[in-house]
Design a protein around this motif. Structure first.
Motif, mmCIF file in Angstrom:
data_model
loop_
_atom_site.group_PDB
_atom_site.id
_atom_site.type_symbol
_atom_site.label_atom_id
_atom_site.label_comp_id
_atom_site.label_asym_id
_atom_site.label_seq_id
_atom_site.Cartn_x
_atom_site.Cartn_y
_atom_site.Cartn_z
ATOM 1 N N PRO A 104 -8.144 -12.740 -5.689
ATOM 2 C CA PRO A 104 -8.535 -11.479 -5.067
ATOM 3 C C PRO A 104 -7.417 -10.448 -5.237
ATOM 4 C CG PRO A 104 -8.856 -13.324 -3.571
ATOM 5 C CD PRO A 104 -8.023 -13.808 -4.721
ATOM 6 N N GLY A 105 -7.775 -9.175 -5.074
ATOM 7 C CA GLY A 105 -6.792 -8.126 -5.274
ATOM 8 C C GLY A 105 -6.218 -7.568 -4.000
ATOM 9 N N GLY A 106 -6.234 -6.243 -3.938
ATOM 10 C CA GLY A 106 -5.409 -5.512 -3.007
ATOM 11 C C GLY A 106 -4.153 -5.175 -3.792
ATOM 12 N N VAL A 107 -3.407 -4.197 -3.377
ATOM 13 C CA VAL A 107 -2.194 -3.837 -4.129
ATOM 14 C C VAL A 107 -1.045 -4.788 -3.790
ATOM 15 C CG1 VAL A 107 -0.486 -2.038 -4.567
ATOM 16 C CG2 VAL A 107 -2.886 -1.425 -4.268
ATOM 17 N N ALA A 108 -0.797 -5.028 -2.522
ATOM 18 C CA ALA A 108 0.367 -5.818 -2.106
ATOM 19 C C ALA A 108 0.240 -7.292 -2.462
ATOM 20 C CB ALA A 108 0.592 -5.663 -0.604
ATOM 21 N N ASN A 109 -0.976 -7.837 -2.410
ATOM 22 C CA ASN A 109 -1.194 -9.261 -2.662
ATOM 23 C C ASN A 109 -0.714 -9.686 -4.053
ATOM 24 O OD1 ASN A 109 -2.398 -11.946 -2.267
ATOM 25 N ND2 ASN A 109 -4.026 -11.184 -3.592
ATOM 26 N N PRO A 110 -1.256 -9.147 -5.149
ATOM 27 C CA PRO A 110 -0.793 -9.585 -6.459
ATOM 28 C C PRO A 110 0.639 -9.147 -6.762
ATOM 29 C CG PRO A 110 -2.456 -7.894 -6.702
ATOM 30 C CD PRO A 110 -2.389 -8.244 -5.249
#
Length: 180
Positions: free
Chosen positions: A73-79
């Motif tokens: 899954p994404g999101g900016v902070a996660n990856p």
């Protein structure tokens, strides 16, 4: 089929976790939340904190051998956090080395770029990643979903939350080919 969902302890876009997770459970698959730390992960709705979710195992405790597929899954902070964690990068790369299917949405290809597995592949992502993907040797496309069969495994990728229906359908179709 056991499917690993890899996330950092904080920063995943909640809908990019919950919608693919729901799609997997509705078809009888067994998703497992894997993170870099035990406990819970904190999801976000854009920049606002959303729900927390329990971690089923850490990258130090589990093996690629225990899963048939990987969802990022994404999101900016996660990856962004995952790509700086050697164990998370190695875990993601392990699915490519084993020829197992991978699905990545939004900013999630950052982890794949760090794992050096996008070269020669075509991916969709959030538009701001297009230069990163090209610099890593991949081809970026502005598509709701992209299924790439280059290399030893299948890579399903998508741009954003609005594409989740297409992403989930393609992900389950490609994962189903492994189980067949």
């Amino acid at each position: 089929m056991r499917i690993a969902f890899l996330m950092a302890p904080e920063g995943v876009e909640q809908i990019e976790l919950t919608e693919p997770w729901r799609a997997c459970t509705e078809t009888g698959e067994t998703p497992q939340l894997i993170s870099t730390s035990p406990g819970t992960i904190q999801a976000f709705d854009h920049l606002d904190k959303a729900d927390t979710f329990p971690v089923d195992g850490t990258v130090d405790e589990v093996s690629v051998d225990g899963f048939e597929a990987l969802v990022l899954p994404g999101g900016v902070a996660n990856p962004d956090a995952l790509r700086t964690h050697p164990g998370a990068v190695a875990f993601a790369k392990g699915f490519f080395d084993a020829g197992k299917p991978v699905a990545a949405i939004c900013h999630a290809p950052w982890t794949l770029i760090e794992a050096d597995v996008v070269r020669g592949r075509t991916l969709a992502s959030w538009p701001s990643l297009q230069t990163d993907i090209r610099n890593a040797g991949g081809t970026w496309v502005d598509e709701q979903v992209q299924v790439c069969h280059e290399g030893p495994n299948t890579l399903v990728s998508s741009r954003k939350p609005a594409d989740l229906d297409y992403f989930g359908e393609a992900m389950l179709r490609e994962f189903g080919k492994v189980a067949a």
